[in-house]
Design an enzyme around this catalytic site. Structure first.
Site, PDB file in Angstrom:
ATOM      1  N   VAL A 277       1.475   4.331  -9.877  1.00 45.92           N
ATOM      2  CA  VAL A 277       3.071   3.537 -10.286  1.00 45.92           C
ATOM      3  C   VAL A 277       4.208   4.238  -9.614  1.00 45.92           C
ATOM      4  O   VAL A 277       4.972   3.380  -9.197  1.00 45.92           O
ATOM      5  CB  VAL A 277       3.230   3.884 -11.898  1.00 45.92           C
ATOM      6  CG1 VAL A 277       4.460   3.365 -12.355  1.00 45.92           C
ATOM      7  CG2 VAL A 277       2.061   3.210 -12.521  1.00 45.92           C
TER       8      VAL A 277
ATOM      9  N   LYS B 186       4.016   6.689 -22.534  1.00 43.22           N
ATOM     10  CA  LYS B 186       4.129   6.650 -23.981  1.00 43.22           C
ATOM     11  C   LYS B 186       3.772   7.587 -24.745  1.00 43.22           C
ATOM     12  O   LYS B 186       4.136   8.039 -25.992  1.00 43.22           O
ATOM     13  CB  LYS B 186       2.946   5.527 -24.197  1.00 43.22           C
ATOM     14  CG  LYS B 186       1.708   5.540 -23.802  1.00 43.22           C
ATOM     15  CD  LYS B 186       1.121   5.036 -22.624  1.00 43.22           C
ATOM     16  CE  LYS B 186      -0.237   5.268 -22.309  1.00 43.22           C
ATOM     17  NZ  LYS B 186      -0.445   4.843 -20.838  1.00 43.22           N
TER      18      LYS B 186
ATOM     19  N   GLU C 228      10.648   0.824 -20.765  1.00 38.58           N
ATOM     20  CA  GLU C 228      10.062  -0.198 -20.911  1.00 38.58           C
ATOM     21  C   GLU C 228       8.568  -0.374 -20.510  1.00 38.58           C
ATOM     22  O   GLU C 228       7.676  -0.977 -21.036  1.00 38.58           O
ATOM     23  CB  GLU C 228      10.675  -1.420 -19.933  1.00 38.58           C
ATOM     24  CG  GLU C 228      10.468  -2.695 -20.367  1.00 38.58           C
ATOM     25  CD  GLU C 228      10.449  -3.342 -21.668  1.00 38.58           C
ATOM     26  OE1 GLU C 228       9.564  -3.639 -22.264  1.00 38.58           O
ATOM     27  OE2 GLU C 228      11.607  -3.479 -22.185  1.00 38.58           O
TER      28      GLU C 228
ATOM     29  N   ILE D 218       4.851  -6.263 -19.106  1.00 34.33           N
ATOM     30  CA  ILE D 218       5.318  -7.175 -20.274  1.00 34.33           C
ATOM     31  C   ILE D 218       6.741  -6.680 -20.642  1.00 34.33           C
ATOM     32  O   ILE D 218       6.895  -5.703 -21.116  1.00 34.33           O
ATOM     33  CB  ILE D 218       4.458  -7.331 -21.098  1.00 34.33           C
ATOM     34  CG1 ILE D 218       3.120  -7.859 -20.718  1.00 34.33           C
ATOM     35  CG2 ILE D 218       4.905  -8.350 -22.219  1.00 34.33           C
ATOM     36  CD1 ILE D 218       2.075  -7.827 -21.946  1.00 34.33           C
TER      37      ILE D 218
ATOM     38  N   GLY E 290     -12.170   1.061 -11.911  1.00 28.67           N
ATOM     39  CA  GLY E 290     -10.774   1.662 -12.007  1.00 28.67           C
ATOM     40  C   GLY E 290     -10.199   1.229 -13.162  1.00 28.67           C
ATOM     41  O   GLY E 290      -8.843   1.608 -13.440  1.00 28.67           O
TER      42      GLY E 290
ATOM     43  N   GLU F  78     -10.784   5.504 -17.160  1.00 24.32           N
ATOM     44  CA  GLU F  78     -10.572   6.587 -16.643  1.00 24.32           C
ATOM     45  C   GLU F  78     -11.974   7.307 -16.740  1.00 24.32           C
ATOM     46  O   GLU F  78     -13.029   7.104 -17.608  1.00 24.32           O
ATOM     47  CB  GLU F  78      -9.628   7.574 -17.468  1.00 24.32           C
ATOM     48  CG  GLU F  78      -8.232   7.158 -17.461  1.00 24.32           C
ATOM     49  CD  GLU F  78      -7.603   7.398 -15.818  1.00 24.32           C
ATOM     50  OE1 GLU F  78      -8.031   7.957 -15.342  1.00 24.32           O
ATOM     51  OE2 GLU F  78      -6.421   6.653 -15.867  1.00 24.32           O
TER      52      GLU F  78
ATOM     53  N   ASP G  47      -4.388   5.778 -27.310  1.00 27.05           N
ATOM     54  CA  ASP G  47      -3.278   4.810 -26.230  1.00 27.05           C
ATOM     55  C   ASP G  47      -2.615   3.951 -27.036  1.00 27.05           C
ATOM     56  O   ASP G  47      -1.378   3.648 -27.009  1.00 27.05           O
ATOM     57  CB  ASP G  47      -4.132   4.512 -25.258  1.00 27.05           C
ATOM     58  CG  ASP G  47      -3.202   3.693 -24.218  1.00 27.05           C
ATOM     59  OD1 ASP G  47      -2.239   4.090 -23.322  1.00 27.05           O
ATOM     60  OD2 ASP G  47      -3.047   2.259 -24.197  1.00 27.05           O
TER      61      ASP G  47
ATOM     62  N   LYS H 177       1.364   3.545 -28.387  1.00 27.58           N
ATOM     63  CA  LYS H 177       2.203   2.327 -28.085  1.00 27.58           C
ATOM     64  C   LYS H 177       2.591   1.557 -29.293  1.00 27.58           C
ATOM     65  O   LYS H 177       3.895   1.155 -29.313  1.00 27.58           O
ATOM     66  CB  LYS H 177       1.402   1.349 -27.441  1.00 27.58           C
ATOM     67  CG  LYS H 177       1.140   1.753 -25.789  1.00 27.58           C
ATOM     68  CD  LYS H 177      -0.026   0.934 -25.135  1.00 27.58           C
ATOM     69  CE  LYS H 177      -0.125   1.608 -23.916  1.00 27.58           C
ATOM     70  NZ  LYS H 177      -1.008   0.680 -23.014  1.00 27.58           N
TER      71      LYS H 177
END
Length: 433
Positions: free
Chosen positions: A13, A102, A126, A133, A184, A187, A198, A202
């Protein structure tokens, strides 16, 4: 005047973010006023997918935070520590922060936002939910006139990919997980994804924005997808459902001051838009008054999608700094000012439908016992169907009407007390949306 960025992390990222900032042509004109000033990495010797001037790359991440020329710190390291400490140090140094993290916001957001509000700096995130999104700012701004009633999300691409492949190819969980790791999508340690951590991170962020109160992470009911098998996927399909890992936050219909917040595999009727969200894609379905229903859909992860959201947050901060006197505090549409914690309904009081599959011994009275146990515990059945055999055992599928979770599990306990535990075995239990 150039607005200078301190970029912490140059992974997937971080590289995507740098690529956008270094190539502003054809994008928003404000990007021409943004400059990557310094980049923090773990190792200077690691090969990079992007060429940066060597003098701006450093392992001294705290030096970036303390640099008086840096206006915005972009934290893309991930994890809890050192990300939490670095964000707090950036705030203390008067820096605005953009993050895709997050986990640190879900678990330490109260501490971070309290510090940010006191310091008068912005924390934008964001990219932390839904990848590319746009959902967080729309909840705060475009949907701000609505009373949000429920948010339902497919917000983990790894689990959605696994469940999609299990359904379309008829493959077992373990095989598809191994493939997702090779591609990929998952993990090496898939725990955060397949066990629902996760998605819980969120939904805590989404619920906090939608309903105006902070969410204690430990209050979120969480269940992953390891127990899902192709048998239940097949039977769900026959009944008109797809199995998805859903994250749900909604107002409690009985106690309006309470929220229901949970993550778990759920049967979604094919007529619902979320049932057709497949592969690594994410979707967030929002129900509010007076809007009604709206769904946000797109790639939930990946370099380009997540970097797009990171840079959008950078642009928002730049626009705010250019147009608003920051000495007067944080703009209310971009800050987070609620201080109270939401009351979350205990899981045993939650009302939902259930799907349950039983393996029953070939003895008289077994099916009658199932119906009696459900009825005696206030569980109304929509259907009870014998659908086949596994060896010498009958397979029976039950779908309930809306019932209290506590009543349902008391019925299951009573079923287990039938003369011999070998007479009835619970093969699977899933909620129905």
């Amino acid at each position: 005047m150039a607005f200078k960025i301190g970029l912490l992390g140059l992974g997937t990222v971080g590289t995507g973010t740098a690529e956008i900032l270094l190539n502003p042509a054809g994008r928003n004109a404000l990007l021409g006023e943004v400059e990557i000033h310094r980049v923090g990495v773990r190792s200077l010797d690691k090969p990079r997918a992007i060429a940066l001037p060597p003098e701006i790359v450093t392992t001294d991440v705290e030096g970036i935070i303390e640099d008086p020329e840096v206006d915005i710190v972009v934290e893309l390291i991930g994890g809890i520590e050192p990300a939490r400490s670095l964000i707090l140090k950036a705030i203390a140094s008067g820096k605005h922060v953009v993050t895709a993290n997050k986990a640190v916001i879900a678990r330490h957001g109260d501490e971070i936002y309290t510090a940010a509000n006191k310091a008068g700096v912005y924390i934008l995130l964001e990219a932390a939910v839904g990848g590319g999104i746009p959902i967080l700012q729309p909840l705060k701004q475009s949907l701000g006139a609505n009373r949000i009633q429920r948010i339902t999300g497919i917000i983990n691409g790894t689990t959605n990919y696994i469940l999609t492949q299990m359904k379309e190819a008829g493959r077992d969980f373990a095989d598809v997980l191994a493939e997702a790791q090779q591609l990929g999508y998952a993990e090496a340690d898939p725990t955060a994804d397949v066990d629902g951590f996760d998605a819980a991170d969120k939904i805590s962020i989404l619920a906090s924005l939608a309903f105006g109160d902070r969410i204690r992470y430990e209050d979120i009911e969480r269940e992953g997808i390891r127990q899902i098998n192709t048998t239940d996927i097949t039977y769900a399909d026959r009944l008109g459902f797809a199995i998805k890992l859903l994250a749900i936050a909604q107002k409690d219909s009985h106690t309006r001051n309470s929220l229901q917040v949970r993550v778990g595999p759920t049967l979604v009727p094919y007529k619902h838009p979320l049932a057709s969200v497949n592969g690594v894609y994410n979707a967030i379905f929002v129900e509010g008054d007076p809007l009604g229903e709206v769904m946000f859909y797109g790639p939930g992860a990946g370099k380009g999608a997540t970097a797009s959201a990171v840079v959008a947050d950078i642009l928002n901060i730049v626009a705010l700094l250019k147009s608003i006197d920051t000495s007067k505090g944080v703009h209310p549409l971009y800050g987070c000012f609620h201080q109270d914690y939401a009351t979350v309904t205990p899981i045993e009081e939650l009302e939902t439908k259930f799907y349950a599959r039983f393996l029953c011994g070939d003895r008289p009275g077994v099916l009658g016992h199932l119906g009696t146990c459900f009825g005696n515990n206030g569980v109304s059945l929509e259907s009870l169907v014998q659908i086949g055999f596994q060896g010498d055992r009958a397979e029976v599928v039950v779908v309930t009407h809306d019932v209290r979770e506590g009543n349902f599990h008391r019925a299951i306990d009573a079923i287990h007390q039938f003369e011999s535990v070998d007479d009835i075995k619970v093969a699977s239990i899933l909620r129905v949306f």
